[in-house]
Scaffold this active site. Structure first.
Site, PDB file in Angstrom:
ATOM      1  N   ASN A   1      -3.601  -4.406   6.157  1.00 12.99           N
ATOM      2  CA  ASN A   1      -4.684  -3.513   6.934  1.00 12.99           C
ATOM      3  C   ASN A   1      -5.879  -4.286   7.098  1.00 12.99           C
ATOM      4  O   ASN A   1      -6.399  -4.602   5.391  1.00 12.99           O
ATOM      5  CB  ASN A   1      -4.378  -1.920   6.461  1.00 12.99           C
ATOM      6  CG  ASN A   1      -3.182  -1.581   7.145  1.00 12.99           C
ATOM      7  OD1 ASN A   1      -2.693  -0.708   8.042  1.00 12.99           O
ATOM      8  ND2 ASN A   1      -2.208  -1.292   5.627  1.00 12.99           N
TER       9      ASN A   1
ATOM     10  N   ASN B   1       0.829   0.946   1.009  1.00 15.64           N
ATOM     11  CA  ASN B   1       1.228  -0.145   2.070  1.00 15.64           C
ATOM     12  C   ASN B   1      -0.429  -1.799   1.143  1.00 15.64           C
ATOM     13  O   ASN B   1      -0.957  -0.930   1.097  1.00 15.64           O
ATOM     14  CB  ASN B   1       0.509   0.367   3.489  1.00 15.64           C
ATOM     15  CG  ASN B   1      -0.525   1.653   3.160  1.00 15.64           C
ATOM     16  OD1 ASN B   1      -1.101   1.935   2.865  1.00 15.64           O
ATOM     17  ND2 ASN B   1      -1.183   1.741   4.292  1.00 15.64           N
TER      18      ASN B   1
ATOM     19  N   CYS C   1      -8.416   5.780   8.830  1.00 15.27           N
ATOM     20  CA  CYS C   1      -7.097   5.272   7.915  1.00 15.27           C
ATOM     21  C   CYS C   1      -7.968   5.768   6.346  1.00 15.27           C
ATOM     22  O   CYS C   1      -8.329   5.286   5.496  1.00 15.27           O
ATOM     23  CB  CYS C   1      -7.361   3.729   8.135  1.00 15.27           C
ATOM     24  SG  CYS C   1      -5.443   3.175   7.084  1.00 15.27           S
TER      25      CYS C   1
ATOM     26  N   GLU D   1      -6.051  -2.007  11.854  1.00 17.92           N
ATOM     27  CA  GLU D   1      -4.686  -1.202  10.886  1.00 17.92           C
ATOM     28  C   GLU D   1      -3.232  -2.524  11.310  1.00 17.92           C
ATOM     29  O   GLU D   1      -3.241  -2.501  12.349  1.00 17.92           O
ATOM     30  CB  GLU D   1      -4.050   0.163  11.366  1.00 17.92           C
ATOM     31  CG  GLU D   1      -5.101   1.001  11.009  1.00 17.92           C
ATOM     32  CD  GLU D   1      -4.216   2.263  10.634  1.00 17.92           C
ATOM     33  OE1 GLU D   1      -3.362   2.484  10.658  1.00 17.92           O
ATOM     34  OE2 GLU D   1      -4.752   3.173  10.176  1.00 17.92           O
ATOM     35  N   ARG D   2      -2.631  -2.384   9.993  1.00 18.68           N
ATOM     36  CA  ARG D   2      -1.637  -2.929  11.030  1.00 18.68           C
ATOM     37  C   ARG D   2      -0.147  -2.354  11.730  1.00 18.68           C
ATOM     38  O   ARG D   2      -0.549  -0.883  11.019  1.00 18.68           O
ATOM     39  CB  ARG D   2      -0.329  -3.080   9.304  1.00 18.68           C
ATOM     40  CG  ARG D   2       0.575  -3.763   9.628  1.00 18.68           C
ATOM     41  CD  ARG D   2       1.355  -3.610   8.199  1.00 18.68           C
ATOM     42  NE  ARG D   2       1.284  -2.238   7.173  1.00 18.68           N
ATOM     43  CZ  ARG D   2       2.570  -2.302   6.158  1.00 18.68           C
ATOM     44  NH1 ARG D   2       3.065  -3.287   5.727  1.00 18.68           N
ATOM     45  NH2 ARG D   2       2.883  -0.811   5.826  1.00 18.68           N
TER      46      ARG D   2
ATOM     47  N   CYS E   1       0.773   6.556   4.210  1.00 22.89           N
ATOM     48  CA  CYS E   1      -0.197   6.998   5.861  1.00 22.89           C
ATOM     49  C   CYS E   1      -0.694   7.730   4.961  1.00 22.89           C
ATOM     50  O   CYS E   1      -0.193   8.879   5.381  1.00 22.89           O
ATOM     51  CB  CYS E   1       0.457   6.920   7.238  1.00 22.89           C
ATOM     52  SG  CYS E   1      -0.404   7.708   7.756  1.00 22.89           S
ATOM     53  N   GLY E   2      -1.896   7.900   4.871  1.00 17.40           N
ATOM     54  CA  GLY E   2      -2.833   8.638   4.811  1.00 17.40           C
ATOM     55  C   GLY E   2      -3.418  10.301   5.219  1.00 17.40           C
ATOM     56  O   GLY E   2      -3.340  11.580   5.132  1.00 17.40           O
TER      57      GLY E   2
ATOM     58  N   ASN F   1      -7.711   9.535  13.977  1.00 16.83           N
ATOM     59  CA  ASN F   1      -6.182   8.786  13.540  1.00 16.83           C
ATOM     60  C   ASN F   1      -4.854  10.167  13.825  1.00 16.83           C
ATOM     61  O   ASN F   1      -4.941  11.092  13.159  1.00 16.83           O
ATOM     62  CB  ASN F   1      -6.456   8.488  11.815  1.00 16.83           C
ATOM     63  CG  ASN F   1      -4.704   7.803  11.721  1.00 16.83           C
ATOM     64  OD1 ASN F   1      -4.574   7.123  10.817  1.00 16.83           O
ATOM     65  ND2 ASN F   1      -4.728   7.012  12.856  1.00 16.83           N
TER      66      ASN F   1
ATOM     67  N   HIS G   1      -3.104  -3.405   1.670  1.00 13.77           N
ATOM     68  CA  HIS G   1      -5.030  -3.544   2.403  1.00 13.77           C
ATOM     69  C   HIS G   1      -5.855  -4.685   1.921  1.00 13.77           C
ATOM     70  O   HIS G   1      -5.594  -5.104   0.778  1.00 13.77           O
ATOM     71  CB  HIS G   1      -5.270  -2.189   2.318  1.00 13.77           C
ATOM     72  CG  HIS G   1      -4.935  -1.604   2.703  1.00 13.77           C
ATOM     73  ND1 HIS G   1      -5.403  -0.505   3.794  1.00 13.77           N
ATOM     74  CD2 HIS G   1      -3.986  -0.500   2.180  1.00 13.77           C
ATOM     75  CE1 HIS G   1      -4.601   0.830   3.697  1.00 13.77           C
ATOM     76  NE2 HIS G   1      -3.796   1.056   2.716  1.00 13.77           N
TER      77      HIS G   1
ATOM     78  N   GLY H   1      -6.598   3.105   3.639  1.00 16.93           N
ATOM     79  CA  GLY H   1      -7.947   2.199   3.856  1.00 16.93           C
ATOM     80  C   GLY H   1      -9.048   2.977   3.090  1.00 16.93           C
ATOM     81  O   GLY H   1      -9.622   1.990   2.103  1.00 16.93           O
TER      82      GLY H   1
HETATM   83  N1  LIG Z   1      -3.998   5.740   9.902  1.00 14.32           N
HETATM   84  C1  LIG Z   1      -3.073   5.449   8.233  1.00 14.32           C
HETATM   85  C2  LIG Z   1      -2.470   4.340   7.289  1.00 14.32           C
HETATM   86  C3  LIG Z   1      -1.306   3.956   8.455  1.00 14.32           C
HETATM   87  C4  LIG Z   1      -0.084   2.848   7.932  1.00 14.32           C
HETATM   88  C5  LIG Z   1      -0.452   1.251   8.186  1.00 14.32           C
HETATM   89  N2  LIG Z   1      -0.566   1.653   9.921  1.00 14.32           N
HETATM   90  C6  LIG Z   1       0.275   0.002   7.620  1.00 14.32           C
HETATM   91  O1  LIG Z   1       0.781   0.147   8.405  1.00 14.32           O
HETATM   92  O2  LIG Z   1       0.101  -0.091   6.339  1.00 14.32           O
HETATM   93  C7  LIG Z   1      -3.843   5.880   6.951  1.00 14.32           C
HETATM   94  O3  LIG Z   1      -3.776   7.185   7.132  1.00 14.32           O
HETATM   95  O4  LIG Z   1      -3.350   5.278   5.615  1.00 14.32           O
END
Ligand SMILES: N[C@@H](CCC[C@H](N)C(=O)O)C(=O)O
Length: 278
Positions: free
Chosen positions: A194, A161, A221, A212-213, A71-72, A11, A163, A224
């Site tokens: 997501n 965020n 993710c 992913e969103r 974002c993890g 990622n 999920h 995620g």
């Molecule tokens: N890949 C990320 C998540 C990044 C943000 C996601 N696309 C969103 O918009 O919530 C992760 O590692 O958490």
């Protein structure tokens, strides 16, 4: 304009240290430079900025130009960046994000470079309207969502965020492109979502693939993976810690019963430094 290409289990991100002046054009920069043909190629941009409440503040911009609250994988990359580049010499630091506030981060260093990172991802948000979804309820577990005549059962979890975790028969073989984008933008999710497609393969192992969103299909993710572990506990499918297998590799996720915080442990890598032609 210097950037550092980094990734967490594939990622990948363009990391900018400071450069607060770029935030106003970050959406355009993301769309242009995250493009894997006409740009550098990445799932998003990460800005590491000063913070008044933590050692650093992290801003995440998805490849579609939208800002993510959390974002993890990026937080592990940011932690590695600040230590490896001498901006901090402690292995216990804090990073502030929009979606989770001040997050304690512990660095494991080998030969002077960060190898793995353990992040306190904070408490999951389970209240329907706060995830957010359009559903009422203190927990959104195994709820139906219909899209183009197909009904999926999802569990909603926010790590800052949103999920939606959906259990499927064989996650590694699941084609996230078919339903991922439709579910991402479903009206049940006011801020989009997501979408994680997961298969529990044992009491301490979950396979998961993600749409992913704002970024589409990524190799991993972190938030995620956290949401998937929390969902699996809520659905009685695993214990409170498990390895989450992603296309890019594995993350170890724990949902601590005492502090209700989720902890994520995994690697971060630096690939190269570059200069944007702007
Ligand atoms: N890949 C990320 C998540 C990044 C943000 C996601 N696309 C969103 O918009 O919530 C992760 O590692 O958490």
């Amino acid at each position: 304009m210097e950037f550092t290409k980094m990734h967490g289990l594939g990622n990948d991100f363009l990391v900018f240290y400071g450069m607060k002046q770029l935030l106003g054009q970050a959406a355009e920069l993301a769309v242009r430079y995250c493009d894997r043909h006409f740009g550098v190629g990445a799932d998003g941009l990460v800005f590491i900025l000063p913070s008044e409440t933590a050692d650093f503040r992290m801003v995440i911009i998805n490849s579609d130009g939208t800002e993510a609250e959390q974002c993890g994988n990026a937080i592990r990359c940011a932690a590695k960046y600040v230590y490896d580049n001498g901006h901090i010499n402690r292995t216990d630091i804090t990073i502030e994000t929009l979606g989770a506030g001040v997050q304690p981060v512990t660095l494991a260093v080998e030969n002077g470079k960060v190898k793995t990172v353990r992040v306190d991802m904070g408490a999951p948000i389970l209240e329907g309207r706060l995830i957010p979804t359009t559903l009422d309820g203190s927990e959104i577990i195994d709820r139906p969502v219909e899209v183009e005549g197909e009904t999926f059962r999802f569990t909603g979890v926010s790590m800052g965020n949103p999920h939606a975790v959906i259990y499927v028969e064989d996650a590694p073989m699941y084609d996230v492109h078919t339903w991922g984008p439709k579910l991402e933008k479903h009206p049940l999710f006011p801020r989009r979502t997501n979408v994680e497609f997961a298969t529990v393969t044992g009491p301490e192992r979950i396979e998961m693939r993600v749409w992913e969103r704002g970024a589409g299909p990524t190799l991993a993710c972190g938030t995620g993976a956290c949401a998937t572990l929390v969902s699996s506990v809520l659905n009685g499918l695993t214990g409170r810690s498990a390895w989450v297998g992603l296309a890019g590799g594995d993350l170890f996720i724990e949902w601590n019963a005492e502090d209700n915080h989720v902890y994520m442990t995994g690697p971060a890598e630096t690939v190269y430094r570059g200069e944007l032609a702007v």
